[in-house]
Design a protein around this motif. Structure first.
Motif, PDB file in Angstrom:
ATOM      1  N   THR A 181       0.891  -0.818   0.110  1.00 60.66           N
ATOM      2  CA  THR A 181      -0.144  -0.080  -0.401  1.00 60.66           C
ATOM      3  C   THR A 181       1.024   1.407  -0.092  1.00 60.66           C
ATOM      4  O   THR A 181       2.006   1.633   0.525  1.00 60.66           O
ATOM      5  N   THR A 210      -7.653   0.614  -6.574  1.00 60.88           N
ATOM      6  CA  THR A 210      -8.367   1.560  -4.971  1.00 60.88           C
ATOM      7  C   THR A 210      -9.275   1.398  -4.680  1.00 60.88           C
ATOM      8  O   THR A 210     -10.065   0.899  -6.403  1.00 60.88           O
ATOM      9  N   PRO A 232      -7.938   4.264   1.196  1.00 65.61           N
ATOM     10  CA  PRO A 232      -7.431   3.542   2.272  1.00 65.61           C
ATOM     11  C   PRO A 232      -5.500   3.798   1.228  1.00 65.61           C
ATOM     12  O   PRO A 232      -5.298   2.529   1.435  1.00 65.61           O
ATOM     13  N   GLN A 235      -3.669   0.002  -3.456  1.00 65.27           N
ATOM     14  CA  GLN A 235      -3.017  -1.662  -3.483  1.00 65.27           C
ATOM     15  C   GLN A 235      -2.183  -1.542  -4.608  1.00 65.27           C
ATOM     16  O   GLN A 235      -3.188  -1.721  -5.773  1.00 65.27           O
ATOM     17  N   ALA A 322     -12.078   2.452   9.150  1.00 64.99           N
ATOM     18  CA  ALA A 322     -11.159   2.559   7.614  1.00 64.99           C
ATOM     19  C   ALA A 322      -9.631   2.579   8.297  1.00 64.99           C
ATOM     20  O   ALA A 322      -8.260   1.241   7.703  1.00 64.99           O
ATOM     21  N   TRP A 325      -7.115  -0.765   8.886  1.00 63.29           N
ATOM     22  CA  TRP A 325      -6.969  -1.860   7.948  1.00 63.29           C
ATOM     23  C   TRP A 325      -5.211  -1.679   8.176  1.00 63.29           C
ATOM     24  O   TRP A 325      -4.776  -2.049   7.641  1.00 63.29           O
ATOM     25  N   GLU A 389     -19.205  -2.980   5.383  1.00 66.46           N
ATOM     26  CA  GLU A 389     -17.768  -4.074   4.629  1.00 66.46           C
ATOM     27  C   GLU A 389     -17.725  -4.430   3.528  1.00 66.46           C
ATOM     28  O   GLU A 389     -17.364  -4.363   2.543  1.00 66.46           O
ATOM     29  N   PRO A 393     -12.526  -4.242   1.338  1.00 70.67           N
ATOM     30  CA  PRO A 393     -11.109  -4.293   1.989  1.00 70.67           C
ATOM     31  C   PRO A 393     -10.353  -5.824   1.608  1.00 70.67           C
ATOM     32  O   PRO A 393      -9.430  -5.583   0.975  1.00 70.67           O
ATOM     33  N   TYR A 396      -9.371  -6.217  -1.745  1.00 75.52           N
ATOM     34  CA  TYR A 396      -9.139  -5.074  -2.591  1.00 75.52           C
ATOM     35  C   TYR A 396      -7.166  -5.245  -2.085  1.00 75.52           C
ATOM     36  O   TYR A 396      -6.375  -5.133  -3.482  1.00 75.52           O
ATOM     37  N   ARG A 397      -7.506  -5.832  -1.005  1.00 74.04           N
ATOM     38  CA  ARG A 397      -5.895  -5.710  -0.172  1.00 74.04           C
ATOM     39  C   ARG A 397      -4.784  -7.227  -0.482  1.00 74.04           C
ATOM     40  O   ARG A 397      -3.824  -7.117   0.018  1.00 74.04           O
TER      41      ARG A 397
END
Length: 586
Positions: A181, A210, A232, A235, A322, A325, A389, A393, A396-397
């Protein structure tokens, strides 16, 4: 001088997995309350520092904040006498107003010296500068909170600094995937790779994506604010290819403009069916217990030649907040940058109500008909455990092999072990999409290549944990759907979490204990940091429990072609509390 250490951004989550909303860090003693309720005039009567009035002069040591670092906030006064009711709010980046903050600390327990000193610890890098705002409180003639001092403290890292690196294995021994990130989308994300630390001569570039508030399913996760949705960052994903199986590689990630990470090393996956070492757990969060588990993973990776990590749901317990994370991603990165960190979702990453069109797992109408996650009448925790959520997240992560449904369910083989990561939060009942995939996947395992089959999911199938009647009801449905497949295809070990404890069963077949090497051993390892269960265990739920304890720890596993050694390791001192040798099915 006795000072209260304000552990800002240290989550004080509920003591069980049934928590419905996140709580911010502890306030001291009787001050555990919403400051906006105590002082409804916060920022409304005197929203700006009055240069002609009393002032609080703020400074920090050090003058910048490092990722996960600490500062001491010093406060001196000009024309103001501090009271125990004065307070400091903490924010990072843009706010919606004075009452939008990450945390608040009263000076109730601070010595009323001049200067007052307040330590703030474990301050997570979130691509923004932290701001400390001091409010003086008066009660007469009216209750008024006045902003009399404010300080913005810059980060020691640039906004584009590469952070939160973690590896993923996509079932190809000649490849490895690196995620990280940063706050900038350019230049292109890169990895410098080599077979020695001083010769990182091969460069790979990757892709960037992202997500925004509109990509989450429902409130409060999609509501913008200091404690809910915040940007965030970007990514980044870099695919490393043409690796020599089982070889050691050194690497760093980032780019020449925004800087490079430290140098890490990893082992490429083997081609041969050699034995492997892995650790496994669920239900971590960012508490001290969760941090201890992350430190243990790093130790296992460095000192014990670890091959991979399995984390089956309830990762950092963001619950829509958020910033968690970022905090959890930083917490696990030191270990996850050295071995593949393979995750799946739990109820606190996925379960939601409303906004199904944003669900990246794309459930069918037949599987989830109510614009929500899987929520039959016998379900426990309801359909809102992620606070909206809905797995976004995680999607995407992280990444996973393409043989299933992204990070929600998938399989991979590593050495002599075939691993299946399931989602207990989707429709797992007989004939569902996930059930059909599981049946086909287990039927296709080559036991000559991978004699061991390990299945993970978040919720327990066999548990004797008391005070969890709802989970026991769900477990009966899990047994009805999954036991026939586990037994037909000779699954060796099933790993689960959700109850915040450790429990191991005897080998089971048809719900009955059988001889070693003839049944499925179930282990609950929901002990990675989230608040522990407070009730005991009871045989009224079954006579299959062979070891159980409510304490923090993780599972260590090592395989040969004859047996799998399992050890439950205590976080507190690294000792082995329980051990068991699983024999191959005869």
């Amino acid at each position: 001088m006795a000072l209260w250490c304000a552990a800002v951004l240290l989550a004080a989550l509920c003591s069980a997995h049934k928590a419905s909303s996140p709580q911010l860090p502890f306030l001291p003693n009787s001050a555990r309350a919403d400051i906006t309720k105590l002082f409804p005039t916060l920022g409304q009567t005197h929203p700006m520092v009055r240069l002609d009035g009393p002032q609080a002069i703020l400074s920090t040591s050090p003058a910048t904040i490092s990722d996960g670092g600490s500062v001491v906030l010093s406060i001196t006064f000009d024309g103001w006498t501090p009271t125990p009711d004065d307070f400091v709010t903490v924010s990072c980046g843009p706010t919606l107003g004075p009452s939008d903050y990450l945390d608040v600390v009263t000076i109730l327990d601070a010595a009323m010296d001049n200067p007052i000193q307040l330590p703030f610890n474990r301050l997570t890098f979130m691509r923004c500068n932290y701001t400390f705002s001091y409010y003086g409180v008066t009660f007469y003639p009216d209750l008024i909170s006045t902003l009399i001092g404010k300080l913005e403290v810059p980060s020691a890292d640039s906004i584009g600094a590469p952070k939160q690196g973690h590896l993923a294995y996509h079932n190809e021994p000649t490849r490895m995937t690196l995620h990280y990130t940063s706050g900038l989308s350019s230049p292109a994300p890169s990895v410098r790779l080599g077979t020695s630390e001083g010769a990182l001569t091969t460069v790979f570039t990757g892709t960037t994506r992202t997500y925004g508030a509109g990509d989450l399913c429902s409130a409060p996760a999609n509501q913008t604010g200091q404690t809910w949705f915040r940007a965030p960052g970007f990514q980044h994903t870099v695919e490393l290819s043409d690796l020599t199986p089982d070889a050691t590689y050194f690497y760093q990630y980032g780019n020449a403009v925004n800087g490079w990470s430290n140098v890490f090393s990893f082992h490429a996956a083997p081609v041969t069916g050699r034995g492997v070492r892995f650790v496994a757990f669920g239900d971590q969060d960012i508490s001290d217990g969760g941090l201890n588990t992350s430190l243990a993973v790093t130790h296992e990776a460095v000192e014990r030649d670890l091959d991979f990590v399995l984390h089956f749901g309830d990762l950092g317990y963001a619950l829509g907040s958020a910033w968690i994370w970022d905090a959890w991603g930083s917490e696990v990165a030191e270990g996850a940058s050295r071995v593949p960190y393979m995750v799946s979702v739990g109820n606190h990453e996925y379960d939601y109500s409303g906004g199904q069109s944003h669900d990246t797992s794309h459930p069918t109408t037949a599987d989830s008909p109510n614009d929500a996650s899987f929520d039959p009448t016998w379900w426990n925790n309801g359909a809102t455990a992620s606070n909206g959520e809905c797995g976004t997240p995680v999607f995407y992560r992280f990444s996973a092999p393409s043989n299933g449904n992204s990070v929600f369910w998938y399989a991979f083989e590593y050495g002599n072990v075939f691993v299946v990561q399931l989602s207990s939060e989707h429709n797992f009942t007989t004939g569902s999409a996930e059930w059909n995939w599981l049946q086909a996947t287990l039927a296709g395992v080559d036991r000559a290549r991978t004699p061991w089959v390990v299945v993970t999911l978040h919720r327990p199938i066999y548990t004797t944990q008391m005070c969890e009647t709802g989970d026991y009801v769900v477990s009966l449905h899990l047994r009805r759907a999954l036991d026939p497949l586990f037994e037909r295809y000779n699954v060796n070990v099933v790993l689960v979490a959700h109850t915040h404890s450790y429990e191991r069963t005897c080998p089971l077949r048809g719900g009955v204990c059988v001889a070693d090497g003839t049944g499925v051993v179930h282990l609950t390892v929901g002990s990675a940091g989230a608040g522990l269960e407070t009730c005991g265990y009871s045989p009224r739920y079954g006579n299959f429990s062979r070891a159980h304890i409510n304490t923090f720890g993780y599972l260590r596993a090592e395989t040969t072609n004859e047996y799998m050694d399992l050890q439950f390791v205590l976080d507190v001192n690294g000792t082995v509390w329980d051990k068991y040798r699983v024999l191959l099915h005869g």
